[in-house]
Design a protein around this motif. Structure first.
Motif, PDB file in Angstrom:
ATOM      1  N   ALA A  19      -5.516   6.915   4.289  1.00 19.25           N
ATOM      2  CA  ALA A  19      -5.755   5.491   4.062  1.00 19.25           C
ATOM      3  C   ALA A  19      -6.290   4.834   5.321  1.00 19.25           C
ATOM      4  N   PRO A  20      -7.224   3.865   5.182  1.00 12.61           N
ATOM      5  CA  PRO A  20      -7.730   3.172   6.359  1.00 12.61           C
ATOM      6  C   PRO A  20      -6.656   2.306   6.986  1.00 12.61           C
ATOM      7  N   ALA A  21      -6.697   2.151   8.298  1.00 15.12           N
ATOM      8  CA  ALA A  21      -5.721   1.322   9.002  1.00 15.12           C
ATOM      9  C   ALA A  21      -5.956  -0.135   8.700  1.00 15.12           C
ATOM     10  N   SER A  22      -4.884  -0.920   8.613  1.00 20.59           N
ATOM     11  CA  SER A  22      -4.996  -2.355   8.389  1.00 20.59           C
ATOM     12  C   SER A  22      -5.133  -3.066   9.725  1.00 20.59           C
ATOM     13  N   ALA A  23      -5.307  -4.385   9.643  1.00 18.84           N
ATOM     14  CA  ALA A  23      -5.454  -5.184  10.856  1.00 18.84           C
ATOM     15  C   ALA A  23      -4.112  -5.409  11.544  1.00 18.84           C
ATOM     16  N   GLY A  24      -3.023  -4.981  10.914  1.00 10.97           N
ATOM     17  CA  GLY A  24      -1.707  -5.138  11.542  1.00 10.97           C
ATOM     18  C   GLY A  24      -0.839  -6.113  10.781  1.00 10.97           C
ATOM     19  N   ALA A  25       0.429  -6.170  11.184  1.00 12.95           N
ATOM     20  CA  ALA A  25       1.400  -7.027  10.514  1.00 12.95           C
ATOM     21  C   ALA A  25       0.989  -8.488  10.602  1.00 12.95           C
ATOM     22  N   ASP A  26       1.213  -9.223   9.517  1.00 18.11           N
ATOM     23  CA  ASP A  26       0.736 -10.598   9.400  1.00 18.11           C
ATOM     24  C   ASP A  26       1.843 -11.447   8.795  1.00 18.11           C
ATOM     25  N   ARG A  27       2.326 -12.446   9.542  1.00 14.12           N
ATOM     26  CA  ARG A  27       3.401 -13.310   9.067  1.00 14.12           C
ATOM     27  C   ARG A  27       3.053 -14.015   7.761  1.00 14.12           C
ATOM     28  N   HIS A  28       1.777 -14.171   7.464  1.00 16.08           N
ATOM     29  CA  HIS A  28       1.371 -14.863   6.246  1.00 16.08           C
ATOM     30  C   HIS A  28       1.596 -14.018   4.996  1.00 16.08           C
ATOM     31  N   LYS A  29       1.902 -12.730   5.146  1.00 19.22           N
ATOM     32  CA  LYS A  29       2.080 -11.857   3.990  1.00 19.22           C
ATOM     33  C   LYS A  29       3.480 -11.230   4.021  1.00 19.22           C
ATOM     34  N   ALA A  30       4.202 -11.370   2.912  1.00 22.93           N
ATOM     35  CA  ALA A  30       5.532 -10.778   2.755  1.00 22.93           C
ATOM     36  C   ALA A  30       5.539  -9.963   1.467  1.00 22.93           C
ATOM     37  N   ILE A  31       6.549  -9.118   1.310  1.00 24.34           N
ATOM     38  CA  ILE A  31       6.599  -8.287   0.106  1.00 24.34           C
ATOM     39  C   ILE A  31       8.023  -7.873  -0.204  1.00 24.34           C
ATOM     40  N   TRP A  32       8.293  -7.682  -1.498  1.00 18.79           N
ATOM     41  CA  TRP A  32       9.494  -7.018  -2.000  1.00 18.79           C
ATOM     42  C   TRP A  32       9.088  -5.619  -2.448  1.00 18.79           C
TER      43      TRP A  32
END
Length: 362
Positions: A19-32
């Motif tokens: 899988a391609p790497a993401s831009a990194g952890a982002d406070r604007h996005k959360a998940i269950w």
């Protein structure tokens, strides 16, 4: 957590390698989503998705089935802390992800032997539990105080109040919740001033619609309960678009978040610095493929991706939104009646839906 096949775990692990790497952890996005699947950590997936906040819940009723002698001490023998939270904190920290913990459910010793959805007789008991939890899990930064207390099957005492004027009985539930929230805020801040407390935690409609819940939350001294962020679950069966208005009196789906923010301002909600409260959107979910046992709508997978993209763009542009959380990573397990909820960014077998890539880019 339901188990999937060993083959799925291998497929997921292989997919992560390519899988391609993401831009990194982002406070604007959360998940269950799950901590692990068949022993395989899901945090590499969350990292690639750019998740900044991983969400979990913890039941006070399960953690403290008997009354602690020293309730603010996490080492009191009455407490049975779930080990998954420690594991999640470690896995999240390695990837720059924060952990949010939702606290709810009352043990019988604290509410007169009623079911766990009933509020404690003394709000200080819940606050003691919150303080102990903060000491036990210093790696948790976000603390949600009860989930969807505007729904009768989540919080009691709560009486339906969908009219514009609330009776004393209808105000009782929101005011009881306000005391729990404010007491917990004080207790958590005493343990760690960096803890962020999320209150309200309404959803689109409910036995008490968001507008009425916001209006009715008051402490005995008439003040509003303290919180750092206002929690809301903006479920809806229409494309997120802030140009739209509320579908009915007092409700608030994703298209009404600007209206929700105005309600908070109008009724005097502020953070500790007297700033307008930002919105912590814990749960948005968009079911796909077919009818299901919970929601009265479903979308194609392409529409799920389009609606999620619209929600993410609003979350970026509307400065009152602190984070957007998605529920959840995987579809539900297949059911004999075919009514499983296919809400995930991944199918039950681990295949990526178009919404997976939308969330990763968003």
């Amino acid at each position: 957590m339901q188990r999937k096949t060993t083959m799925l775990a291998a497929l997921v692990a292989t997919a992560l390698l390519v899988a391609p790497a993401s831009a990194g952890a982002d406070r604007h996005k959360a998940i269950w989503g799950p901590l692990e699947v068949n022993g395989v950590s899901q945090f590499p997936i969350y990292k690639r998705l750019g998740v900044g906040i991983y969400q979990m819940s913890m039941s006070w009723a399960d953690v403290a089935p008997t009354q602690p002698a020293n309730p603010r001490n996490p080492s009191d023998p009455a407490y049975a802390w779930p080990p998954d939270i420690d594991r999640a904190i470690v896995a999240a920290r390695r990837r720059g992800i924060q952990v949010s913990l939702l606290l709810s459910r009352t043990p019988g010793w604290a509410n007169g032997g009623r079911s766990s959805i009933w509020a404690p007789n003394d709000p200080a008991d819940f606050a003691d539990f919150a303080a102990a939890a903060s000491r036990r899990f210093p790696g948790v930064r976000y603390w949600m105080i009860w989930g969807e207390p505007s729904k009768a099957d989540r919080f009691q005492p709560l009486a339906r109040a969908d009219g514009r004027r609330l009776s004393a009985r209808q105000r009782r539930g929101p005011r009881r919740y306000a005391r729990i929230l404010d007491s917990s805020y004080a207790a958590l801040k005493k343990v760690d001033r960096r803890d962020l407390v999320i209150g309200g935690n309404t959803w689109t409609a409910g036995e008490v619609v968001p507008l009425n819940f916001i209006r009715a939350m008051r402490l005995p001294n008439g003040r509003r309960p303290r919180m750092d962020l206002y929690g809301h679950n903006p479920f809806g069966a229409r494309l997120p678009d802030l140009r739209e208005g509320p579908l009915s009196y007092g409700t608030a789906d994703f298209s009404d978040l600007d209206t929700l923010a105005r309600w908070l301002d109008r009724y005097g909600y502020r953070d500790a610095r007297r700033r307008p409260l930002k919105l912590f959107l814990s749960e948005l979910t968009l079911p796909t493929d077919h009818e299901n046992h919970e929601f009265n709508f479903w979308l194609t997978r392409e529409t799920q991706a389009r609606w999620l993209g619209a929600a993410l763009r609003i979350a970026r542009r509307f400065k009152r939104i602190y984070t957007l959380g998605y529920l959840g990573l995987y579809d539900e397990a297949p059911r004999a009646d075919g009514l499983e909820i296919n809400r995930g960014l991944l199918t039950w077998s681990g295949a990526k839906k178009p919404a997976y890539y939308t969330f990763m880019r968003g």
